[in-house]
Structures are given as C-alpha cells and as structure tokens.
Design an enzyme around this catalytic site. Structure first.
Site, mmCIF file in Angstrom:
data_model
loop_
_atom_site.group_PDB
_atom_site.id
_atom_site.type_symbol
_atom_site.label_atom_id
_atom_site.label_comp_id
_atom_site.label_asym_id
_atom_site.label_seq_id
_atom_site.Cartn_x
_atom_site.Cartn_y
_atom_site.Cartn_z
ATOM 1 N N HIS A 97 77.796 11.805 21.031
ATOM 2 C CA HIS A 97 78.833 12.292 20.112
ATOM 3 C C HIS A 97 78.186 12.597 18.758
ATOM 4 O O HIS A 97 77.338 11.830 18.286
ATOM 5 C CB HIS A 97 79.944 11.246 19.952
ATOM 6 C CG HIS A 97 81.173 11.818 19.311
ATOM 7 N ND1 HIS A 97 81.226 12.112 17.965
ATOM 8 C CD2 HIS A 97 82.377 12.177 19.827
ATOM 9 C CE1 HIS A 97 82.422 12.625 17.675
ATOM 10 N NE2 HIS A 97 83.136 12.683 18.798
ATOM 11 N N GLU A 168 82.182 20.046 22.069
ATOM 12 C CA GLU A 168 82.864 19.644 20.834
ATOM 13 C C GLU A 168 82.165 20.311 19.656
ATOM 14 O O GLU A 168 81.179 19.755 19.119
ATOM 15 C CB GLU A 168 82.761 18.123 20.641
ATOM 16 C CG GLU A 168 83.650 17.320 21.540
ATOM 17 C CD GLU A 168 84.107 16.025 20.856
ATOM 18 O OE1 GLU A 168 85.300 15.744 20.916
ATOM 19 O OE2 GLU A 168 83.281 15.330 20.258
ATOM 20 N N GLY A 174 88.041 16.528 13.762
ATOM 21 C CA GLY A 174 88.736 15.942 12.615
ATOM 22 C C GLY A 174 89.119 16.942 11.551
ATOM 23 O O GLY A 174 89.398 16.578 10.406
ATOM 24 N N SER A 219 90.078 18.587 17.440
ATOM 25 C CA SER A 219 91.422 18.911 16.938
ATOM 26 C C SER A 219 92.397 19.337 18.039
ATOM 27 O O SER A 219 93.263 20.189 17.812
ATOM 28 C CB SER A 219 91.347 19.984 15.838
ATOM 29 O OG SER A 219 90.651 19.490 14.719
HETATM 30 P P1 13P Z 1 89.750 14.904 16.822
HETATM 31 O O1 13P Z 1 90.581 15.137 18.054
HETATM 32 O O2 13P Z 1 90.290 13.871 15.906
HETATM 33 O O3 13P Z 1 89.408 16.191 16.127
HETATM 34 O O4 13P Z 1 88.352 14.277 17.320
HETATM 35 C C1 13P Z 1 87.672 14.902 18.341
HETATM 36 C C2 13P Z 1 86.587 14.011 18.800
HETATM 37 O O5 13P Z 1 85.649 13.738 18.073
HETATM 38 C C3 13P Z 1 86.716 13.455 20.152
HETATM 39 O O6 13P Z 1 85.502 12.925 20.593
#
Ligand code: 13P
Length: 259
Positions: A97, A168, A174, A219
C-alpha cells in the site's frame, strides 16, 4: 461477469468495541448477499484478527491483515510473520500500500519477497500498485505500474494465480477524486494483459489465463460504486474511508451484488 470482491481496508482505525459492532453488522447483512455473487474481505489491524476469526469463521466472509513481514521468525522487532497471520486463519494480506511504501520506504524487492512468502503459506496477497499525480500528468502511469509488477514477475507469472491486484492511483486515495471509469477500466485491463502476456512469453502457459482479480481503490463510495464496478475489467473494489461506516460499506456490498 466474474464474482466481485469487496475489500475493506480499515487502516489504523477502530477499537475492540468498534470492530465488534462493525463485524456484527456486516455479518448480519451478508446473509442477504449471495456469497456466490460477492466476496467480502475485511482487512484490519493485527490486534483484531482474533475477533474477525471469532465473528466470521464459517460465515463466508473473509478477513486479513494490512501487511506482513518478509521473514518467518527472528529478531525483527514489531514485525508480524505470515504464520502468525495463519494462526488466526487470515486468508488475505494487503501488501505494497502506498501509505506504507511512502512512510516506511518499502522497496519493490521487499514487496516481492512478501508476496512470495504469502503465496508459500496460502495467504492471498492483495498487491497495491498505482502512480502519483505527477506520473499520470507525465503520461507515465502504465510504465510505473508495469515496473511495480515486474519485480514480482521475476518469480514467474504463475505466482499471481489466485491473488488480487489493487489499482490504487495515489492521487485518488483519501482525496474524493476517484479515477474516472475510463481510467480505472484502462489500467485494470492493462494489468491483466501485461501479466498474461508475460506468462505466455515465459512459455508457462499456452492459452490458459492466470486466474487473478484486479480491483480498483481510491475514493470509492456508495455513489460511484455502481459506475466503477459495472466495468468488465474491474473485478471489485478496495475501500478505505467508507469501510469505517457499517452502513456505507454494506451499501457498497449490496450495490456490488446488484451488478
Ligand atoms: P479511500 O477509500 O479512503 O480513498 O482509501 C483508499 C485506500 O487507500 C484503500 O486501500
């Protein structure tokens, strides 16, 4: 369309009472969601894995961690090994991550070693890949993601069988700025094509595709779920903030079930 997978990444949030409440709500709702349509995975902080096992054993809901050590045992203060995860029947572990690779300077090689370790112990890796905003602006997003996959591919493309890759984009995490359906579809398709073509090139397989899932994260919320998950190449979602609310997370699972 393949079975969708909805993965919660709870990050460093919650407490015992929070997880007891969340797990109870997810478990009771999941009864209404055909397990054959949607797989639900809860990736939680290590101390609550025992609680996940208590709540979810034999329920059809899976659970896992958000990291793992690359070593099996030894003088590694603060690390948690894969065999410790399997002690709590964890089936999945998120690795790579961006919040970890940025804050703890994790290298691609380190992530590749973790991937291999998980596979050796039958824990499914959820490998996160994705580009920064600057890299996308420069048109380098595919190059960046390809490089992230290549270190793992050095162990052979078959290593990806039964694993999950989460696209991602770092700029979407976020930020309330999810990737567009076109961006998500293009990258998920690119990831699958790249892994399958590497498999063919290394002569591992003739026509058979490596069974893996590629999901989108960044998001995702109850408003954009339908649009993102209706895409052929998007096999599911990795959910951050919306997994903190049982209502929103359950709504997302229900929407995945409708597709
Ligand atoms: P959000 O859904 O809060 O944007 O985070 C995504 C995330 O980092 C999932 O691993």
């Amino acid at each position: 369309m393949s079975k969708k997978i909805i993965i919660a990444n709870l990050k460093m949030h919650g407490s015992s009472s929070f997880y007891e409440d969340l797990f109870a709500q997810v478990k009771s709702t999941q009864k209404h969601i055909a397990v054959s349509d949607v797989e639900i995975v809860m990736c939680i902080p290590y101390p609550y894995l025992f609680l996940a096992e208590k709540f979810f054993a034999h329920s059809g809901i899976s659970w896992g961690s958000q990291n793992v050590a690359k070593d099996l045992a030894g003088p590694f203060t603060g690390e948690v090994s894969v065999t410790m995860l399997t002690d709590f029947a964890s089936q999945y572990a998120i690795i790579g991550h961006s919040e970890r690779s940025t804050a703890y300077c994790e290298s691609d090689l380190n992530i590749a070693e973790k991937f291999k370790r998980l596979k050796e112990h039958n824990v499914r890796p959820i490998l996160c890949v994705g580009e920064t905003f600057i890299e996308r602006e420069a048109g380098m997003e595919k190059k960046v993601v390809q490089a992230q996959l290549e270190t793992i591919l050095s162990n052979g493309s078959e290593i990806f069988a039964d694993s999950v890759i989460a696209y991602e984009p770092i700029w979407a995490i976020g930020s309330d700025m999810a990737a567009s359906p076109e961006q998500a579809q293009n990258m998920c398709s690119f990831i699958k094509d790249f892994i399958h073509s590497e498999g063919k090139q290394s002569g591992n397989n003739d026509q058979k595709k490596i069974p893996l899932k590629v999901v989108y994260g960044g998001s995702v919320n109850e408003k954009n779920t339908l649009q993102l998950l209706s895409l052929d190449e998007v096999d599911g979602a990795l959910i951050g903030r919306c997994s903190l609310s049982a209502d929103k997370f359950i709504q997302i699972c229900n929407l995945a079930h409708q597709i």
